[in-house]
Design a protein around this motif. Structure first.
Motif, short mmCIF file in Angstrom:
data_model
loop_
_atom_site.label_atom_id
_atom_site.label_comp_id
_atom_site.label_asym_id
_atom_site.label_seq_id
_atom_site.Cartn_x
_atom_site.Cartn_y
_atom_site.Cartn_z
N CYS A 4 0.85 -1.19 0.00
CA CYS A 4 0.00 0.00 0.00
C CYS A 4 0.89 1.24 0.00
CB CYS A 4 -0.90 0.03 1.24
SG CYS A 4 -2.10 -1.30 1.29
N VAL A 5 0.35 2.33 -0.54
CA VAL A 5 1.08 3.59 -0.55
C VAL A 5 0.15 4.73 -0.13
CG1 VAL A 5 2.68 2.88 -2.38
CG2 VAL A 5 0.56 4.06 -3.00
N GLU A 6 0.77 5.81 0.30
CA GLU A 6 0.01 7.04 0.48
C GLU A 6 0.52 8.03 -0.55
OE1 GLU A 6 0.55 8.64 4.41
OE2 GLU A 6 2.72 8.60 4.28
N LEU A 7 -0.38 8.88 -1.02
CA LEU A 7 -0.04 9.86 -2.04
C LEU A 7 0.13 11.22 -1.37
CD1 LEU A 7 -2.58 8.68 -4.77
CD2 LEU A 7 -0.15 8.08 -4.54
N LEU A 8 1.20 11.91 -1.71
CA LEU A 8 1.56 13.19 -1.11
C LEU A 8 1.71 14.22 -2.22
CD1 LEU A 8 4.51 11.58 0.88
CD2 LEU A 8 2.23 12.03 1.79
N TYR A 9 1.52 15.48 -1.87
CA TYR A 9 1.68 16.53 -2.88
C TYR A 9 2.27 17.77 -2.26
CZ TYR A 9 0.68 19.50 -6.91
OH TYR A 9 0.80 20.35 -7.98
N GLU A 14 3.72 23.91 -3.62
CA GLU A 14 4.70 24.93 -4.02
C GLU A 14 5.66 24.42 -5.09
OE1 GLU A 14 7.21 27.17 -1.30
OE2 GLU A 14 5.41 27.46 -0.07
N GLY A 15 6.16 23.22 -4.90
CA GLY A 15 7.15 22.68 -5.82
C GLY A 15 6.58 21.88 -6.97
N GLY A 16 5.28 21.56 -6.92
CA GLY A 16 4.68 20.73 -7.96
C GLY A 16 5.27 19.33 -7.96
N ILE A 17 5.50 18.79 -6.76
CA ILE A 17 6.12 17.48 -6.60
C ILE A 17 5.08 16.50 -6.04
CG2 ILE A 17 7.97 16.13 -5.50
CD1 ILE A 17 9.08 18.32 -7.32
N VAL A 18 4.94 15.36 -6.69
CA VAL A 18 4.10 14.28 -6.18
C VAL A 18 5.01 13.31 -5.45
CG1 VAL A 18 2.66 12.29 -6.83
CG2 VAL A 18 2.35 14.49 -7.99
N GLY A 19 4.56 12.88 -4.26
CA GLY A 19 5.30 11.91 -3.48
C GLY A 19 4.48 10.65 -3.31
N ILE A 20 5.15 9.52 -3.31
CA ILE A 20 4.50 8.23 -3.10
C ILE A 20 5.32 7.51 -2.04
CG2 ILE A 20 3.75 6.08 -4.17
CD1 ILE A 20 3.92 7.59 -6.90
N ARG A 21 4.65 7.17 -0.91
CA ARG A 21 5.36 6.53 0.20
C ARG A 21 4.66 5.24 0.58
NH1 ARG A 21 6.74 10.45 4.72
NH2 ARG A 21 4.52 10.87 4.61
N GLY A 22 5.43 4.20 0.80
CA GLY A 22 4.88 2.93 1.24
C GLY A 22 4.33 3.03 2.65
N VAL A 23 3.15 2.43 2.87
CA VAL A 23 2.52 2.41 4.19
C VAL A 23 1.93 1.02 4.43
CG1 VAL A 23 1.97 4.88 4.25
CG2 VAL A 23 0.30 3.27 3.31
N GLY A 24 1.55 0.75 5.66
CA GLY A 24 0.91 -0.51 5.99
C GLY A 24 -0.53 -0.53 5.50
N ASP A 25 -1.11 -1.72 5.40
CA ASP A 25 -2.49 -1.82 4.92
C ASP A 25 -3.51 -1.36 5.97
OD1 ASP A 25 -2.31 -3.93 6.68
OD2 ASP A 25 -2.88 -5.46 5.22
#
Length: 145
Positions: free
Chosen positions: A42-47, A50-61
């Motif tokens: 599973c992942v969480e989506l981050l944004y 200001e920088g226009g950067i998308v982040g994707i980080r692994g998380v638990g279910d």
């Protein structure tokens, strides 16, 4: 002679990490990028607005805002993985009028893509409907046959 058997499944790991955001907001993570993330379920989506950067980080279910990562068809285990990101892209007004591929990099435990660094993807379906190049010979007509 000492021959090695070539296994095409190994080639995708050598490609540069990348993430694609498809027309309908589906986020596709290539195997190289997914491996950098330690292949989370599973992942969480981050944004970063200001920088226009998308982040994707692994998380638990057990994380309520987490998204399940799913394999892509027959290539599950070797090909790209997908995350349903249409609500995310709509909420942050991320352009999905065309599919784009972005180089990905790890920043601590977050896979990051810069939305200004994307390249438009034209798949096989798009090529069939695209206009021919200006220097292409004219298409044959019924009269020519």
């Amino acid at each position: 002679m000492a021959f090695e058997v070539f296994d095409k499944r190994n080639t995708s790991l050598r490609r540069a990490p990348s993430v694609s955001i498809q027309k309908r907001g589906v986020i596709s993570i290539n195997r190289a990028a997914y491996t950098l993330m330690d292949a989370p379920e599973c992942v969480e989506l981050l944004y970063d607005r200001e920088g226009g950067i998308v982040g994707i980080r692994g998380v638990g279910d057990d994380v309520p805002h987490g998204y399940a990562v799913r394999g892509a068809g027959r290539s599950a285990g070797t090909g790209p993985v997908m995350v349903a990101g249409s609500a995310f892209t709509a909420f942050y007004d991320i352009d999905t009028t065309v599919s784009r591929r972005y180089p990905a990099r790890m920043d601590d435990d977050v896979l990051c893509i810069d939305l200004d660094a994307g390249t438009e993807i034209i798949g096989n379906r798009g090529r069939r409907h695209a206009a021919p190049p200006a220097d292409a010979p004219p298409a044959a007509t019924e009269h020519d046959r």
